[in-house]
Structures are given as structure tokens and as C-alpha cells.
Design a protein around this motif. Sequence first.
Motif, PDB file in Angstrom:
ATOM      1  N   MET A   1      41.712  24.534  31.447  1.00 57.16           N
ATOM      2  CA  MET A   1      41.418  24.103  30.065  1.00 57.16           C
ATOM      3  C   MET A   1      40.833  25.238  29.225  1.00 57.16           C
ATOM      4  N   PRO A   2      39.705  25.865  29.626  1.00 61.95           N
ATOM      5  CA  PRO A   2      39.180  26.944  28.784  1.00 61.95           C
ATOM      6  C   PRO A   2      40.119  28.139  28.689  1.00 61.95           C
ATOM      7  N   THR A   3      40.916  28.364  29.730  1.00 64.99           N
ATOM      8  CA  THR A   3      41.890  29.461  29.677  1.00 64.99           C
ATOM      9  C   THR A   3      42.951  29.180  28.622  1.00 64.99           C
ATOM     10  N   THR A   4      43.483  27.960  28.622  1.00 67.51           N
ATOM     11  CA  THR A   4      44.495  27.568  27.642  1.00 67.51           C
ATOM     12  C   THR A   4      43.936  27.615  26.224  1.00 67.51           C
ATOM     13  N   LEU A   5      42.689  27.163  26.077  1.00 68.70           N
ATOM     14  CA  LEU A   5      42.072  27.194  24.743  1.00 68.70           C
ATOM     15  C   LEU A   5      41.945  28.627  24.232  1.00 68.70           C
ATOM     16  N   GLU A   6      41.552  29.554  25.101  1.00 72.91           N
ATOM     17  CA  GLU A   6      41.422  30.943  24.647  1.00 72.91           C
ATOM     18  C   GLU A   6      42.777  31.538  24.286  1.00 72.91           C
ATOM     19  N   LEU A   7      43.797  31.228  25.090  1.00 76.10           N
ATOM     20  CA  LEU A   7      45.142  31.729  24.777  1.00 76.10           C
ATOM     21  C   LEU A   7      45.631  31.190  23.439  1.00 76.10           C
ATOM     22  N   ALA A   8      45.171  29.983  23.084  1.00 73.37           N
ATOM     23  CA  ALA A   8      45.566  29.374  21.813  1.00 73.37           C
ATOM     24  C   ALA A   8      44.599  29.718  20.685  1.00 73.37           C
ATOM     25  N   ALA A   9      43.609  30.584  20.977  1.00 75.36           N
ATOM     26  CA  ALA A   9      42.612  30.994  19.975  1.00 75.36           C
ATOM     27  C   ALA A   9      41.817  29.805  19.450  1.00 75.36           C
ATOM     28  N   VAL A  10      41.500  28.880  20.364  1.00 75.76           N
ATOM     29  CA  VAL A  10      40.697  27.707  20.026  1.00 75.76           C
ATOM     30  C   VAL A  10      39.354  27.824  20.739  1.00 75.76           C
ATOM     31  N   ALA A  11      38.264  27.529  20.036  1.00 78.34           N
ATOM     32  CA  ALA A  11      36.927  27.641  20.625  1.00 78.34           C
ATOM     33  C   ALA A  11      36.744  26.626  21.747  1.00 78.34           C
ATOM     34  N   ARG A  12      36.068  27.039  22.786  1.00 80.36           N
ATOM     35  CA  ARG A  12      35.786  26.145  23.909  1.00 80.36           C
ATOM     36  C   ARG A  12      34.630  25.213  23.551  1.00 80.36           C
ATOM     37  N   PRO A  13      34.766  23.904  23.757  1.00 77.27           N
ATOM     38  CA  PRO A  13      33.655  22.978  23.491  1.00 77.27           C
ATOM     39  C   PRO A  13      32.435  23.322  24.339  1.00 77.27           C
ATOM     40  N   ALA A  14      31.271  23.116  23.778  1.00 74.44           N
ATOM     41  CA  ALA A  14      30.027  23.499  24.453  1.00 74.44           C
ATOM     42  C   ALA A  14      29.834  22.779  25.776  1.00 74.44           C
ATOM     43  N   GLN A  15      30.356  21.560  25.896  1.00 74.70           N
ATOM     44  CA  GLN A  15      30.123  20.785  27.117  1.00 74.70           C
ATOM     45  C   GLN A  15      31.013  21.208  28.284  1.00 74.70           C
ATOM     46  N   VAL A  16      31.990  22.071  28.029  1.00 75.12           N
ATOM     47  CA  VAL A  16      32.894  22.512  29.095  1.00 75.12           C
ATOM     48  C   VAL A  16      32.185  23.556  29.952  1.00 75.12           C
ATOM     49  N   GLN A  17      32.028  23.262  31.248  1.00 77.96           N
ATOM     50  CA  GLN A  17      31.277  24.136  32.142  1.00 77.96           C
ATOM     51  C   GLN A  17      32.136  25.230  32.762  1.00 77.96           C
ATOM     52  N   PHE A  18      33.432  25.056  32.764  1.00 80.68           N
ATOM     53  CA  PHE A  18      34.300  25.999  33.461  1.00 80.68           C
ATOM     54  C   PHE A  18      34.645  27.186  32.571  1.00 80.68           C
ATOM     55  N   LYS A  19      35.342  28.175  33.128  1.00 72.80           N
ATOM     56  CA  LYS A  19      35.481  29.464  32.454  1.00 72.80           C
ATOM     57  C   LYS A  19      36.931  29.814  32.165  1.00 72.80           C
ATOM     58  N   SER A  20      37.100  30.571  31.093  1.00 75.65           N
ATOM     59  CA  SER A  20      38.422  31.100  30.780  1.00 75.65           C
ATOM     60  C   SER A  20      38.743  32.253  31.732  1.00 75.65           C
ATOM     61  N   LEU A  21      39.967  32.270  32.208  1.00 79.51           N
ATOM     62  CA  LEU A  21      40.400  33.321  33.125  1.00 79.51           C
ATOM     63  C   LEU A  21      41.257  34.370  32.419  1.00 79.51           C
ATOM     64  N   VAL A  22      41.287  34.313  31.094  1.00 74.19           N
ATOM     65  CA  VAL A  22      42.100  35.271  30.342  1.00 74.19           C
ATOM     66  C   VAL A  22      41.696  36.714  30.641  1.00 74.19           C
ATOM     67  N   PRO A  23      40.391  37.057  30.662  1.00 78.50           N
ATOM     68  CA  PRO A  23      40.033  38.448  30.987  1.00 78.50           C
ATOM     69  C   PRO A  23      40.575  38.873  32.357  1.00 78.50           C
ATOM     70  N   LEU A  24      40.487  37.997  33.336  1.00 80.51           N
ATOM     71  CA  LEU A  24      40.988  38.294  34.672  1.00 80.51           C
ATOM     72  C   LEU A  24      42.507  38.471  34.647  1.00 80.51           C
ATOM     73  N   MET A  25      43.185  37.581  33.943  1.00 82.30           N
ATOM     74  CA  MET A  25      44.643  37.620  33.883  1.00 82.30           C
ATOM     75  C   MET A  25      45.149  38.855  33.149  1.00 82.30           C
ATOM     76  N   ARG A  26      44.316  39.395  32.270  1.00 77.27           N
ATOM     77  CA  ARG A  26      44.731  40.567  31.493  1.00 77.27           C
ATOM     78  C   ARG A  26      44.243  41.877  32.103  1.00 77.27           C
ATOM     79  N   GLY A  27      43.805  41.810  33.352  1.00 76.59           N
ATOM     80  CA  GLY A  27      43.536  43.036  34.088  1.00 76.59           C
ATOM     81  C   GLY A  27      42.099  43.464  34.201  1.00 76.59           C
ATOM     82  N   LYS A  28      41.168  42.733  33.584  1.00 77.10           N
ATOM     83  CA  LYS A  28      39.764  43.120  33.699  1.00 77.10           C
ATOM     84  C   LYS A  28      39.242  42.781  35.090  1.00 77.10           C
TER      85      LYS A  28
END
Length: 199
Positions: A31-58
Motif C-alpha cells: 500500500m505505501p509503496t503504491t501510494l508513493e509511486l502514484a505520488a499520493v501521501a501516505r495516511p498517518a495511520q499506516v504503519q508499514f513502509k514504502s519500498l520505492v527507495p529499495l526498488m530504485r537501488g538505494k
Amino acid sequence: DHRIRVPWLAVGPNLEPGKRLDTRVYLQDIMPTTLELAAVARPAQVQFKSLVPLMRGKKVKPYDAIYGAYLDLQRMVTVGPFKLVLYPKIGKILLYNLESDPYEMQDLAAVPEHRGTIKRLFAQLISLQREAGDQLDLKAVYPDAAVLVHPESPAAVVELADVVGSTTQIIRAARELPNRRFIVATDQGIFHTLQQGLD
């Protein structure tokens, strides 16, 4: 484990085709990964993390430990190469080294050299359980054990503890308490000091 090792295929902008990662993540990170890819802010209550940095080589590690639960029958934590599995209703503990034993064929729970590993992972499991709001009483796995912790331990672990104190106070408690088993939630190095203090 089928909920932890789910194959995840991702296609999107600035993602390297054919790249494969073995980093441990949660399925809920979608969920947070998809939101970041769509340039949508993650809701504050979401505890999990976006994996976009990992997927992009960081070179990032989203989690130090992975926690898993199944009804009131099983709890699990994976830290580094080790995976600890608890079956609270029957008081059963399993320990695996996923690097040397990826198919979990050799249970190390009865190996004396891994007692400290079990206690360390158990303390981490208790902390993650409290963070997740999981109310299952895992102390039932060690009903005769006293929990000894340093005050700088996570708040969830301190709440569970029977004794909170310095290394000297923990050693004194281990000598004076009637318990024959102890769960020590602290730096791994204290186990050698504790053994020396109890000899």
C-alpha cells in the motif's frame, strides 16, 4: 511463512527490469509503496513502509526484524539469519538459521550455544508484539521465567519485565529470585557478564 515469503513482482517508472531483491518486507508494504509511486501521501495511520527507495537501488533495510502471527496458535520473529517460532498453547519453540538452513530442516532450539539467541529474539518478539497491539500472552511459553531488562529497553519490554535495572542489579536479581529460568532483554554482551556473575 507463506505470508512472509510471498513473491512480489513490480513494474513501474525508474524500476530496473529483471532486478531481484531478497530483502525481508511485509506484504502490507504494497500500500505505501503504491501510494508513493502514484505520488499520493501516505495516511498517518499506516504503519508499514514504502519500498520505492529499495526498488530504485538505494541500500536500505526497511526493518530490523520481521514479526508474524497466526490466530492464537503461532508467533514468529526473524532477526538477521535467525527465525524464532513459538507455539504458545503447547509451549513449543523452534529456532532456525535461515542462511545455513533456508528450508528450516534443523531446529536449533535445543542447542546450548543458542540459548542466548533464543532469549534475544524472544525479547524482540515481545517488543514487536506490543507495538502491533497483539494481546496474546507469550510469557506463557516461559511460565517459570523472570524477565530482566535494562531501563533503556523498549517501553513495551520494560512493561513486561519483572526486574528493571543495571547489569549489577540484574545479576543480583538472578541470584536472589527463586526462578530457575530468566529472559534477559538487553545487549548480547551481558550474557557473558551474567554467567560470570552467577558462577
